[in-house]
Design a protein around this motif. Sequence first.
Motif, short mmCIF file in Angstrom:
data_model
loop_
_atom_site.label_atom_id
_atom_site.label_comp_id
_atom_site.label_asym_id
_atom_site.label_seq_id
_atom_site.Cartn_x
_atom_site.Cartn_y
_atom_site.Cartn_z
N PHE A 97 -9.45 3.91 -7.60
CA PHE A 97 -8.06 3.97 -7.22
C PHE A 97 -7.83 3.03 -6.04
CE2 PHE A 97 -9.11 7.89 -9.38
CZ PHE A 97 -8.09 7.99 -10.31
N GLU A 98 -6.61 2.98 -5.56
CA GLU A 98 -6.30 2.12 -4.42
C GLU A 98 -7.06 2.62 -3.18
OE1 GLU A 98 -2.09 1.59 -3.72
OE2 GLU A 98 -1.70 1.84 -5.85
N PRO A 99 -7.41 1.72 -2.24
CA PRO A 99 -8.07 2.15 -1.00
C PRO A 99 -7.21 3.16 -0.24
CG PRO A 99 -8.18 -0.23 -1.24
CD PRO A 99 -7.26 0.27 -2.32
N VAL A 100 -7.87 4.04 0.50
CA VAL A 100 -7.17 5.11 1.22
C VAL A 100 -7.42 5.10 2.73
CG1 VAL A 100 -7.06 6.69 -0.73
CG2 VAL A 100 -9.08 6.69 0.73
N ALA A 101 -8.15 4.13 3.22
CA ALA A 101 -8.54 4.11 4.63
C ALA A 101 -7.34 4.20 5.58
CB ALA A 101 -9.37 2.87 4.94
N HIS A 102 -6.18 3.71 5.16
CA HIS A 102 -4.99 3.72 6.01
C HIS A 102 -4.25 5.06 6.00
CE1 HIS A 102 -3.53 2.90 1.99
NE2 HIS A 102 -2.33 3.27 2.39
N VAL A 135 0.84 -1.19 0.00
CA VAL A 135 0.00 0.00 0.00
C VAL A 135 0.88 1.24 0.00
CG1 VAL A 135 -1.93 -1.13 1.19
CG2 VAL A 135 -0.18 0.02 2.53
N ALA A 136 0.36 2.32 -0.54
CA ALA A 136 1.08 3.59 -0.52
C ALA A 136 1.17 4.04 0.94
CB ALA A 136 0.34 4.62 -1.36
N ARG A 137 2.38 4.39 1.37
CA ARG A 137 2.59 4.77 2.77
C ARG A 137 2.34 6.25 3.02
NH1 ARG A 137 6.78 1.42 1.24
NH2 ARG A 137 8.02 3.26 0.87
#
Length: 146
Positions: A113-118, A36-38
């Motif tokens: 797009f990729e999930p962003v919850a993190h 995941v994108a950090r």
Amino acid sequence: MLASAWATLLAACGTPPSAPVQPANVAGTTARPTGVARTWDEYKLRAARRIHAANAAETFSGPLPDPLQSIPVLQVKLNRDGSIKDIVTLRVPRQSPETLELARRAIRRAAPFEPVAHLPQPWQFNETFLYNEQLKFQLRTLAEAP
């Protein structure tokens, strides 16, 4: 003997023989990111690559023309799963205003797009579309990528 020399060479390079070869991290690449994108910067770069890949026929590469034909700037607001919640116009181009809708469609084509919850809220990123005279674009994020 040859196998031993090969193993020694690989060990000297710091790459174990079983390590997979990863594609180069080049702007506009279609390689699937791992993990995941950090950070938001990393997320924005991945999103830009996704927009570029989903709209390859509408993009151009090489040096940016001076002057550019049109420069719409959009803010993409996301839901936690990476789907688009809203696209807000931050800059309406004076010349070739139709590029605003072209840019919106390019973003929608790349979704989700990729999930962003993190990532920290607000879940959004901005993108600047740089259009040439043929109304093909480069993304500022990719044009400035190292």
